[in-house]
Write a protein that holds these residues in place. Structure first.
Motif, PDB file in Angstrom:
ATOM      1  N   GLU A  43       0.892   4.437  -2.693  1.00 55.16           N
ATOM      2  CA  GLU A  43       0.639   5.707  -2.234  1.00 55.16           C
ATOM      3  C   GLU A  43       1.738   6.410  -2.883  1.00 55.16           C
ATOM      4  N   ILE A  56      -4.200   5.046  -5.411  1.00 59.24           N
ATOM      5  CA  ILE A  56      -4.957   4.414  -4.148  1.00 59.24           C
ATOM      6  C   ILE A  56      -5.585   5.546  -3.493  1.00 59.24           C
ATOM      7  N   LEU A  57      -5.055   6.656  -3.332  1.00 58.67           N
ATOM      8  CA  LEU A  57      -5.709   7.723  -2.753  1.00 58.67           C
ATOM      9  C   LEU A  57      -6.511   8.532  -3.688  1.00 58.67           C
ATOM     10  N   LEU A  58      -6.147   8.953  -4.777  1.00 60.69           N
ATOM     11  CA  LEU A  58      -6.799   9.647  -5.907  1.00 60.69           C
ATOM     12  C   LEU A  58      -7.570   8.904  -6.727  1.00 60.69           C
ATOM     13  N   LEU A  69       1.032   9.582  -5.430  1.00 63.82           N
ATOM     14  CA  LEU A  69       1.122  11.081  -5.151  1.00 63.82           C
ATOM     15  C   LEU A  69       2.508  11.618  -5.461  1.00 63.82           C
ATOM     16  N   PHE A 122       0.850  -1.151   0.010  1.00 64.98           N
ATOM     17  CA  PHE A 122       0.017   0.091   0.138  1.00 64.98           C
ATOM     18  C   PHE A 122       0.947   1.109  -0.026  1.00 64.98           C
ATOM     19  N   ARG A 133      -1.681   0.626  -8.675  1.00 68.78           N
ATOM     20  CA  ARG A 133      -2.936   1.415  -9.118  1.00 68.78           C
ATOM     21  C   ARG A 133      -2.782   2.614  -8.348  1.00 68.78           C
TER      22      ARG A 133
END
Lengths: 365, 350, 172, 167
Positions: free
Chosen positions: D112, D130-132, D116, D108, D128
């Motif tokens: 990230e 993960i947050l956006l 970012l 993870f 892939r």
């Protein structure tokens, strides 16, 4: 030729029991889960980037918004990192107060955990009872720092202000009540056969799996590994207090619940010892108002309520950090969700989210 | 006055009313017809007022257990008008029809659900002589009708074109069907003791002798457990399972359609409470007070008991629930039937 | 025995059913806020304020926008002071940074609004404006002579007299 | 950090990996390693009995405008020692081998960083965002990232049945 297919169920981001805006993509075979993929980012606010544009002191209120159920612990972690970077010596009284606050907040956070777990299991009454008792802690925080949620009390170099004179008495009164309400939770929930059957043997993780997923906090302790930064690193004044690290045996949801439940009592023990040994003196270190730490970097970690909370700060010698990275325990613990759900039923998946105890403010940062 | 108590208050009032109507019309058939309509009206009134009273009661019981006050704004300090406010809200809500749903089945489901739960009220002995249809296969018919409630849930779940609703519908079938069996077997013991399927006979036997809860304690426990499951209340509310599958079969319903589900739920709650009262707690029998008062006291206590259960216990899991039914309750119920049979035989032999 | 735990739980809930309730009927009863309560509107003791703009500089989220005027005696006064509550973190840094202790919270927690645009609070009252006008007029009437070395105002610095408005952009 | 890894062990590390560099003057020197040797070095640190760095506590990246730096913080629980391993990456097309083979728990965090910072991790099982959102362009934690201006949506406010354009 008839053919069977798997059933994709998107749980969340709007779902009664995903603890905020988590979305889990469940692949189902009937009621059984074949795969669970967590999808996050619905609460991403870019706190790491925001901190780059603020001075070190101004950054503290933003850490409140990471894990908003235990803000004190976040403040604590961030301030320790900045102090280590800038070489600030924190007065002893301030360290004691910080420990008191962090542990009280740990109790409050575990109460939220117990309550939300009960609610996800359908026993919403348990949630109301834990929240009623959590109010007492919030009242204490309100007295100390004037806020009930985003405390911003632990500051770089110490704490915002000294404890009010009536705090010690009220805090002791609360500590006396701890056995009373833990007994109530135990009778209402833990003794309940349905509750036990829902948790025991479900979402089992072996210690190897937990280590492979890099889990920390109560989640790894439930598998029997006593990994607690308070003991491992012995930061702040924790080595001076006697407390135990509760560990589980089987690594199932029941152990995750048990570990947190017993941590409430241990935290109360720490708070009591800290109150007894609270030294006199200043609560704020002396350092220049415009803090400019020397060029360098630091990775500092503390035991947050959900696991190892680390702050990696790079300083370029100016008043603002060059780069801040936050190692958020819930985010990393989420990796285990797939293993915790696979092969279990839909009802168990909800309990698995609860048992990891993720806080979306922290996962999404 | 004593005669009135002897014959039952409701029956006496009905007799007086019938005499007046007979005087008015002088026609036997017309009088019977009007009396039937009055009866239907009374039963519907009971169901509707039960829904109104129970929404309020449930909120209050839930709140009191959860150390809250509950409704305390609408209609004075005790929030007495809260159910009416709820009703207004439900009526004024938009009727949302999900895209891609099976319109006809979807619209039929809430109506069909209400029918069996209302129909069951025809067989309840509210007081001595106050049974709307005192048929001699009462228990059999009652169970046959109430098990029809499975289908509308499945229809609603299937027609909503929603994944949660589909799972909810499937769960309903599994749950209701598997709890039907132990329920029937738990009642069998009572039928054996009474020797009749007639509801009024069952109560009359208890009024003359002793409440069946003392003679058939195992059957009583099994019946209460299965009744909770049949009404889809915690700990067996997997069909709704708010924190798992949102609201199950009626996740996609809103406004008045949802209100019908709600009405059926409370009608069922009252129905199982009345059944428990009738089969195990001696129905309308009791000293001093008129039978109808005793009946309602007992029934409302059972309603409170079900609410109390709901707000204390967590929810079971689907596999645990099914194995409880098939592996524990059903064998237990069968053993109970056997023991009752032997007991009855020995009793007669003595 | 199976069921013992259930009974204990039922015992607890029935005790609470008849027990004391924890509800606090909010609009009728109101809690008093603690001494350090952070929340509500910012208030300013206008006469104490020295218009140093420290509060705006301290603010992490630039929630404070203020305008400063300088009177004929080169004394700085606030002309406007806007607190954007929608941006505010309620972190207390502005109040702690205020050297003359002129800023404080009014501890009124009923600050919800219907519109996002209403989340802007004008801290300076009409009374304060009247006071400002009075002070400005008095200073203009009998200005103390400016100190000699500072007579020619530096072009980069804030202009002294004719256009006394400087908008402060705090933070970056 | 409690105890940083001692000088003798660092020397031993350099003996095993001659390409690994560190500043012997600094108090807590980070070990710089070329991207190609990263996984081998981490495997060595994890498995060798002298080191025993079995926990990857932190993984992140820093944008130094002209180059990227991957930062790995490793922790040996028994000995309570730390080590920082860094990899310098080209700013134009940053790519580094994924360490998920050595530490599966890094999955993870690497996603990230990919999301970012825009650093490619070769060999990552599921790289892939993960947050956006999937269709997001740019990498916000880079120093040269500029946010596009939000679309201008006229605000309306309603008062007494009338609609006003809010300022």
């Amino acid at each position: 030729m008839p053919q069977t297919e798997t059933y994709i169920l998107n749980m969340g981001p709007q779902h009664p029991s995903t603890h905020g805006v988590l979305r889990v993509n469940l692949e189902l075979d009937g009621e059984r889960i074949l795969r669970a993929t967590p999808m996050m980012g619905y609460l991403h606010r870019g706190i790491e980037k925001l901190l780059e544009a603020r001075t070190y002191v101004q950054g503290v209120p933003y850490t409140d918004r990471l894990d908003y159920v235990s803000s004190m612990n976040n403040n604590f972690g961030y301030c320790r990192a900045v102090e280590e970077l800038a070489g600030i010596e924190v007065p002893e009284r301030a360290e004691y107060i910080r420990v008191i606050m962090a542990e009280l907040n740990r109790i409050a956070s575990h109460q939220v955990f117990i309550g939300s777990l009960a609610n996800d299991l359908g026993a919403s009454t348990g949630m109301l009872y834990t929240f009623r008792d959590r109010e007492e802690i919030l009242d204490l925080f309100d007295l100390v720092c004037g806020a009930r949620m985003t405390f911003h009390y632990i500051r770089v170099g110490g704490v915002a202000r000294d404890l009010p004179p009536e705090f010690a008495e009220k805090c002791r009164k609360f500590l006396d009540r701890v056995p009373e309400f833990t007994a109530e939770y135990a009778n209402l929930l833990m003794g309940n056969e349905i509750f036990q059957r829902r948790l025991k043997g479900v979402s089992r993780l072996t210690p190897e799996q937990a280590l492979a997923h890099n889990m920390t906090g109560p989640n790894i302790r439930a598998t029997g590994i006593p990994f607690d930064i308070r003991k491992v690193d012995g930061y702040s004044v924790y080595p001076r207090f006697g407390f135990e690290v509760p560990v589980g045996e089987n690594g199932d949801n029941w152990d995750r619940f048990q570990v947190r439940f017993r941590e409430i009592t241990e935290s109360a023990r720490i708070v009591r010892q800290a109150l007894d040994g609270l030294p006199e003196g200043p609560v704020m270190a002396k350092f220049p108002k415009m803090l400019k730490p020397p060029q360098g970097e630091v990775f500092s970690r503390t035991e947050g309520t959900r696991g190892e909370l680390g702050f990696y700060i790079v300083s370029d010698g100016t008043a603002k950090p060059y780069r801040v990275h936050i190692r958020r325990p819930s985010f990393i613990n989420m990796q285990a969700l797939d293993d915790m759900c696979r092969g279990y039923l839909i009802g168990d998946s909800v309990v698995a989210f609860s048992a990891i105890d993720p806080l979306m403010g922290e996962v999404d940062c | 006055m004593n005669a009135m108590l002897e014959n039952g208050v409701v029956a006496t009032v009905a007799g007086v009313l019938r005499e007046y109507l007979m005087l008015l019309f002088g026609n036997q058939f017309l009088t019977d017809l009007i009396m039937k309509f009055i009866g239907i009206g009374a039963v519907i009134g009971v169901i509707l007022s039960a829904a109104i009273v129970f929404t309020y009661a449930e909120r209050k019981v839930c709140a009191f257990i959860q150390v809250r006050l509950g409704p305390n704004r609408v209609g004075g300090r005790f929030g007495l008008l809260q159910p009416f406010a709820d009703m207004l809200k439900l009526m004024s809500k938009e009727d949302i029809i999900p895209a891609g749903c099976d319109r006809v089945v979807w619209a039929l489901s809430p109506m069909l659900l209400f029918v069996p739960s209302a129909l069951a009220y025809a067989f309840f002995p509210f007081d001595k002589g106050a049974v709307f249809a005192d048929v001699n296969v009462g228990v059999f018919l009652l169970i046959a009708i109430s098990s029809q409630a499975v289908l509308p849930f499945l229809m609603g779940g299937y027609a909503s074109n929603s994944k949660y609703a589909m799972i909810g519908g499937m769960r309903t079938v599994a749950q209701m069907l598997s709890y039907e069996a132990p329920m029937v077997f738990s009642l069998l013991g009572i039928v054996m003791l009474t020797g009749s399927l007639k509801m009024s006979d069952i109560v009359a036997v208890q009024a003359d002798n002793v409440w069946f809860v003392l003679l058939q304690p195992v059957a009583f426990v099994i019946f209460v457990i299965t009744a909770t499951a049949e009404t889809n209340r915690t700990p067996f509310d997997l069909v709704e399972g708010e924190s798992e599958i949102v609201a199950g079969a009626f996740a996609e319903y809103s406004g008045m359609r949802w209100a019908l589900f709600f009405l059926a739920e409370y009608a069922n709650l009252l129905a199982v409470s009345i059944l428990t009262t009738t089969f195990f707690l001696g129905g309308w029998s009791g000293p001093v007070l008129p039978g109808v008062v005793w009946f309602w006291l007992k029934a409302l206590f059972m309603v409170f008991f079900f609410m109390w259960l709901r707000w204390t216990l967590p929810r079971t899991r689907i596999d645990q629930m099914l194995s409880l039914s098939w592996k524990v309750l059903l064998p237990l119920a069968l053993a109970n039937v056997m023991c009752t049979g032997i007991g009855v035989y020995i009793y007669r032999w003595l | 025995m199976f069921g013992k735990g259930l009974m204990t739980g039922m015992g607890i809930t029935i005790r609470h059913f008849f027990g004391r309730k924890a509800t606090f009927c909010y609009p009728e009863e109101k809690l008093t806020m603690t001494e350090h309560f952070r929340g509500g509107h910012l208030t300013i003791d206008y006469k104490k304020c020295i218009a140093c703009q420290l509060c705006a500089i301290q603010c992490p989220n630039q929630a404070i926008k203020l305008k400063v005027v300088t009177d004929a005696n080169r004394k700085r006064h606030l002309e406007s002071y806007v607190h954007s509550m929608g941006r505010c973190l309620y972190c207390d840094l502005c109040i702690e940074g205020c050297a003359p202790h002129a800023l404080s919270w009014d501890k009124n927690y009923e600050i919800s609004t219907w519109h996002k645009e209403d989340l802007v609070h004008q801290v300076i009252t009409d009374e304060d404006r009247a006071y400002l006008a009075d002070v400005m007029a008095r200073a203009a009437a009998n200005p103390t002579p400016p100190p000699a070395p500072k007579a020619p105002p530096k072009p980069a610095a804030k202009p002294a007299t004719p256009s006394p408005e400087t908008e402060v952009k705090p933070g970056e | 950090m409690k105890d940083y890894i001692g000088a003798p062990l660092l020397a031993a590390l350099q003996q095993a990996f001659p390409s690994a560099e560190y500043d012997s003057e600094a108090a807590q020197p980070a070990v710089f390693v070329p991207a190609a040797e990263l996984t081998a070095l981490l495997t060595f640190l994890r498995d060798d009995g002298r080191f025993g760095f079995a926990r990857l506590e932190n993984l992140t990246a820093v944008d130094y405008k002209t180059y990227f730096e991957m930062v790995y913080h490793l922790f040996a629980w028994g000995a309570n020692t730390w080590i920082t391993v860094k990899v310098k990456l080209d700013h134009e097309a940053p790519s580094v081998p994924s360490v998920t083979g050595v530490f599966p728990g890094a999955a993870f965090e690497e996603r990230e960083v990919y999301d970012l910072m825009g650093i490619e991790f070769s060999g990552h099982p599921d790289l892939r965002r993960i947050l956006l959102a999937e269709d997001f362009t740019g990498h916000p934690l880079r120093k040269d990232y500029r946010q596009a201006a939000p679309p201008k949506v006229p605000r309306l406010r309603r008062e007494g049945g009338r609609v006003y354009a809010a300022d």
